[in-house]
Design an enzyme around this catalytic site. Sequence first.
Site, PDB file in Angstrom:
ATOM      1  CG  ASN A  14      14.867   2.296  -2.415  1.00  0.00           C
ATOM      2  OD1 ASN A  14      15.023   1.206  -1.872  1.00  0.00           O
ATOM      3  ND2 ASN A  14      13.869   2.545  -3.268  1.00  0.00           N
ATOM      4  CE  LYS A  38       3.696   7.899   4.557  1.00  0.00           C
ATOM      5  NZ  LYS A  38       5.069   7.427   4.651  1.00  0.00           N
ATOM      6  CG  PHE A  44       5.934  -2.123   5.078  1.00  0.00           C
ATOM      7  CD1 PHE A  44       5.031  -3.108   4.725  1.00  0.00           C
ATOM      8  CD2 PHE A  44       6.946  -2.434   5.974  1.00  0.00           C
ATOM      9  CE1 PHE A  44       5.136  -4.386   5.240  1.00  0.00           C
ATOM     10  CE2 PHE A  44       7.070  -3.708   6.499  1.00  0.00           C
ATOM     11  CZ  PHE A  44       6.166  -4.687   6.142  1.00  0.00           C
TER      12      PHE A  44
HETATM   13  N1  CTP Z   1       4.103   3.144  -2.157  1.00  0.00           N
HETATM   14  C1  CTP Z   1       3.531   2.836  -3.371  1.00  0.00           C
HETATM   15  N2  CTP Z   1       3.772   3.604  -4.467  1.00  0.00           N
HETATM   16  C2  CTP Z   1       4.560   4.694  -4.385  1.00  0.00           C
HETATM   17  C3  CTP Z   1       5.142   5.039  -3.151  1.00  0.00           C
HETATM   18  C4  CTP Z   1       4.900   4.231  -2.061  1.00  0.00           C
HETATM   19  O1  CTP Z   1       2.819   1.832  -3.450  1.00  0.00           O
HETATM   20  N3  CTP Z   1       4.772   5.403  -5.458  1.00  0.00           N
HETATM   21  C5  CTP Z   1       3.790   2.319  -0.977  1.00  0.00           C
HETATM   22  C6  CTP Z   1       4.972   1.594  -0.401  1.00  0.00           C
HETATM   23  O2  CTP Z   1       5.081   0.295  -0.941  1.00  0.00           O
HETATM   24  C7  CTP Z   1       4.607   1.528   1.086  1.00  0.00           C
HETATM   25  C8  CTP Z   1       3.783   2.752   1.310  1.00  0.00           C
HETATM   26  O3  CTP Z   1       3.346   3.181   0.018  1.00  0.00           O
HETATM   27  O4  CTP Z   1       3.786   0.431   1.397  1.00  0.00           O
HETATM   28  C9  CTP Z   1       4.459   3.891   2.008  1.00  0.00           C
HETATM   29  O5  CTP Z   1       5.455   4.459   1.247  1.00  0.00           O
HETATM   30  P1  CTP Z   1       6.006   5.910   1.588  1.00  0.00           P
HETATM   31  O6  CTP Z   1       7.025   6.232   0.572  1.00  0.00           O
HETATM   32  O7  CTP Z   1       6.390   5.938   3.015  1.00  0.00           O
HETATM   33  O8  CTP Z   1       4.690   6.753   1.387  1.00  0.00           O
HETATM   34  P2  CTP Z   1       4.509   8.083   0.651  1.00  0.00           P
HETATM   35  O9  CTP Z   1       3.065   8.206   0.306  1.00  0.00           O
HETATM   36  O10 CTP Z   1       5.446   8.147  -0.469  1.00  0.00           O
HETATM   37  O11 CTP Z   1       4.786   9.137   1.768  1.00  0.00           O
HETATM   38  P3  CTP Z   1       5.979  10.152   2.007  1.00  0.00           P
HETATM   39  O12 CTP Z   1       6.875  10.125   0.801  1.00  0.00           O
HETATM   40  O13 CTP Z   1       5.278  11.413   2.169  1.00  0.00           O
HETATM   41  O14 CTP Z   1       6.650   9.656   3.240  1.00  0.00           O
END
Ligand code: CTP
Length: 401
Positions: free
Chosen positions: A209, A338, A324
């Site tokens: 990403n 979240k 975040f």
């Molecule tokens: N995060 C994490 N592990 C993952 C995905 C995300 O620890 N497998 C953490 C990121 O470091 C960030 C937070 O979760 O602090 C938010 O990530 P995001 O991708 O926005 O959250 P998701 O739960 O994946 O929500 P969505 O994909 O539905 O937006």
Amino acid sequence: MLQGKKILLGVTGGIAAYKAVEVVSRLRKAGAEVRVVMTKEATEFVTELTFREISGNPVTVDMWAPVQHWNVAHISLAEWADAVLIAPATANILAKAALGVADDMLATTLLAVTSPVFFAPAMNCNMYTHPAVQENLEKLAARGAHIIPPGTGKLACGAEGPGRLAEPADIVATMEKFFKSGAQLSGVKVLVTAAGTIEPIDPVRYIGNRSSGRMGYALAEEAVARGAEVVLVSGPSALTPPAGLKNFISVETAKEMREAVLREAETSRVIIKAAAVADYHPKTVSDQKIKKNDEELSIILEKNPDILKELGQKKQPGQILVGFAAETQNLMQYAKEKISKKNLDFIVANDVTKPGAGFNTATNLVKIVSRDGGVEELPLMDKREVAKRIFDCVLPDELKK
Ligand code: CTP
């Protein structure tokens, strides 16, 4: 805040060298012990004797002078110092420090120093605004040096503009402020994650990403500046880990990040997950490079563990957990969801569709949302400044001393 601190003052050859005498006097009044290294040029403006009397310590100028107190003078001076201040800092010493030139006692000492370094530049305004000088200042600041900006006004050379050495009282106040904030998180372990994870497809390809790691590195830098014991777990990034950071763990995949984070989390008081963790990884990773045979290629993706959610489930009493949320729509609604879904104390939410916000930019535009619904909306600002504001906001009262 300066009581008992050991300050190494480097004086270089500019007319403002006489003001460094007042700096020494003020540092000592504030309780610091001061040793002075002068360049040969500086001795043309003020004598060694003046600094010896005012600092109460021998002054060093010459690399090759007979050894009096130290075995290897530049090394022991560098090790002795709790902080180094170069005032006035000429264009020449800035250039040498930026390049790592070691051709005299002061420049050599600077290379051996591991404690924080402050530069208070003073020079003619055209010299100060010259791109070469500005680039050197930027380079030094990026490496963690503290720049105490010059004042603007009538200069000794008759010109008017920026370049006048900052007032001695302001120089000392800057150092006092640094030591005050530098002690804030002393003994507190802070875990920060940064950059994106990459998930391999075959030996040469991966899913990644756009995260550069800038926000997470800025957070780690701020935590180091506040004196915390910092662990930075980072996905691949072009950035250099912050100066003074002792524990840097480099990972590639979400799985590796999870292992590192879980290992460090239990003993961490504050955890900030700025990393852009891939939500999925390819179910099978090909041993060999995949050849382009068919018109279409399907890769089955399998869900990655949600590290933050797991941290929320295992949260220790008193631990502060900050996530975040990068969103492209319904920012506040998703952010609040979240917080409760992942059991967070705060979430830093940004709408990545806004200019200057989100991935691979020097700035960010965020809202810091707390578990109780409070929202601090910050204007567009540099990620380093955002990092400061995040710590100001998320630290519990007993750590805000
Ligand atoms: N995060 C994490 N592990 C993952 C995905 C995300 O620890 N497998 C953490 C990121 O470091 C960030 C937070 O979760 O602090 C938010 O990530 P995001 O991708 O926005 O959250 P998701 O739960 O994946 O929500 P969505 O994909 O539905 O937006």
